[in-house]
Scaffold this motif. Structure first.
Motif, mmCIF file in Angstrom:
data_model
loop_
_atom_site.group_PDB
_atom_site.id
_atom_site.type_symbol
_atom_site.label_atom_id
_atom_site.label_comp_id
_atom_site.label_asym_id
_atom_site.label_seq_id
_atom_site.Cartn_x
_atom_site.Cartn_y
_atom_site.Cartn_z
ATOM 1 N N HIS A 145 34.317 2.338 -34.805
ATOM 2 C CA HIS A 145 33.030 2.993 -36.461
ATOM 3 C C HIS A 145 32.813 3.931 -35.513
ATOM 4 C CE1 HIS A 145 32.339 -0.977 -38.617
ATOM 5 N NE2 HIS A 145 33.525 -1.734 -37.660
ATOM 6 N N ASP A 155 27.783 5.179 -38.929
ATOM 7 C CA ASP A 155 26.015 4.225 -38.534
ATOM 8 C C ASP A 155 26.076 3.289 -40.156
ATOM 9 O OD1 ASP A 155 24.450 5.199 -35.532
ATOM 10 O OD2 ASP A 155 26.550 4.395 -36.078
ATOM 11 N N LYS A 163 28.281 0.698 -41.332
ATOM 12 C CA LYS A 163 28.848 -0.913 -40.247
ATOM 13 C C LYS A 163 28.005 -1.941 -41.376
ATOM 14 C CE LYS A 163 28.437 0.814 -35.647
ATOM 15 N NZ LYS A 163 28.027 1.447 -34.574
ATOM 16 N N ASP A 164 28.925 -3.166 -41.144
ATOM 17 C CA ASP A 164 28.470 -3.432 -41.786
ATOM 18 C C ASP A 164 28.552 -4.292 -43.085
ATOM 19 O OD1 ASP A 164 25.451 -4.096 -39.344
ATOM 20 O OD2 ASP A 164 27.219 -5.397 -39.307
ATOM 21 N N ARG A 165 29.136 -2.797 -43.464
ATOM 22 C CA ARG A 165 29.475 -2.880 -45.255
ATOM 23 C C ARG A 165 30.652 -2.699 -45.279
ATOM 24 N NH1 ARG A 165 27.285 1.060 -47.963
ATOM 25 N NH2 ARG A 165 27.330 2.382 -46.959
ATOM 26 N N THR A 185 34.737 -2.334 -44.028
ATOM 27 C CA THR A 185 35.929 -2.840 -42.739
ATOM 28 C C THR A 185 37.142 -2.114 -42.432
ATOM 29 O OG1 THR A 185 34.684 -5.410 -43.028
ATOM 30 C CG2 THR A 185 36.427 -5.097 -42.005
#
Length: 122
Positions: A59, A62, A65-67, A69
Motif C-alpha cells: 500500500h 494511506d 487503506k481499508d477501502r 484492495t
C-alpha cells in the motif's frame, strides 16, 4: 507488442463501490508486478497499490487503506474500490514491471494502460 488495458471505470455515488480490471496482451501478465496509479484533476499521478507476481501487496496511499484492495487472477489484475469518496475521482492506470517486485518509482514500470476515468459524485 505488450499492451495493458484498464476497464470498469465510470460514475459512482459517494459510498459506492467499483472494480477496475487490467488485462495484458502481447505477454503474460502473471510475470509482472502490477501497480495501480491514479491522477486526480490538476494533480500528478501517484501510486496507490501494487501487487507482486507472488501476490504480495504494498500500500502506498494511506487514504485508501481499508477501502481499496488489489488482487490478481488468471492473467487479470483488479482494483476493488469500496466506500468511494469524491476525492477518489481521477484517471486510474495500471502499469507493469519486471522484475516482479513493487516500487513507487513510476519510471521503473515499463508498460502502462491508457487509463480509465473514475468519477465519484452525487
Amino acid at each position: 507488442q505488450v499492451q495493458l488495458v484498464e476497464s470498469g471505470g465510470g460514475l459512482v455515488q459517494p459510498g459506492g463501490s467499483m472494480r477496475l480490471s487490467c488485462v495484458m496482451t502481447g505477454d503474460a501478465l502473471d510475470y509482472y508486478a502490477i501497480g495501480w496509479f491514479r491522477q486526480a484533476p490538476g494533480q500528478g499521478r501517484e501510486v496507490v497499490l501494487c501487487i507482486t507476481r507472488g501476490s504480495e501487496v504494498t500500500h502506498y496511499e494511506d487514504s485508501v487503506k481499508d477501502r481499496f484492495t488489489i488482487s490478481r487472477d488468471s492473467g487479470t489484475a483488479y482494483l476493488q474500490m469500496n466506500s468511494l469518496k469524491p476525492e477518489d475521482t481521477g484517471i486510474y492506470y495500471c502499469a507493469a514491471r519486471r522484475p516482479y517486485l513493487c516500487t513507487d518509482d513510476q519510471s521503473l514500470y515499463r508498460h502502462w494502460g491508457p487509463g480509465t476515468q473514475v468519477t465519484v459524485s452525487s
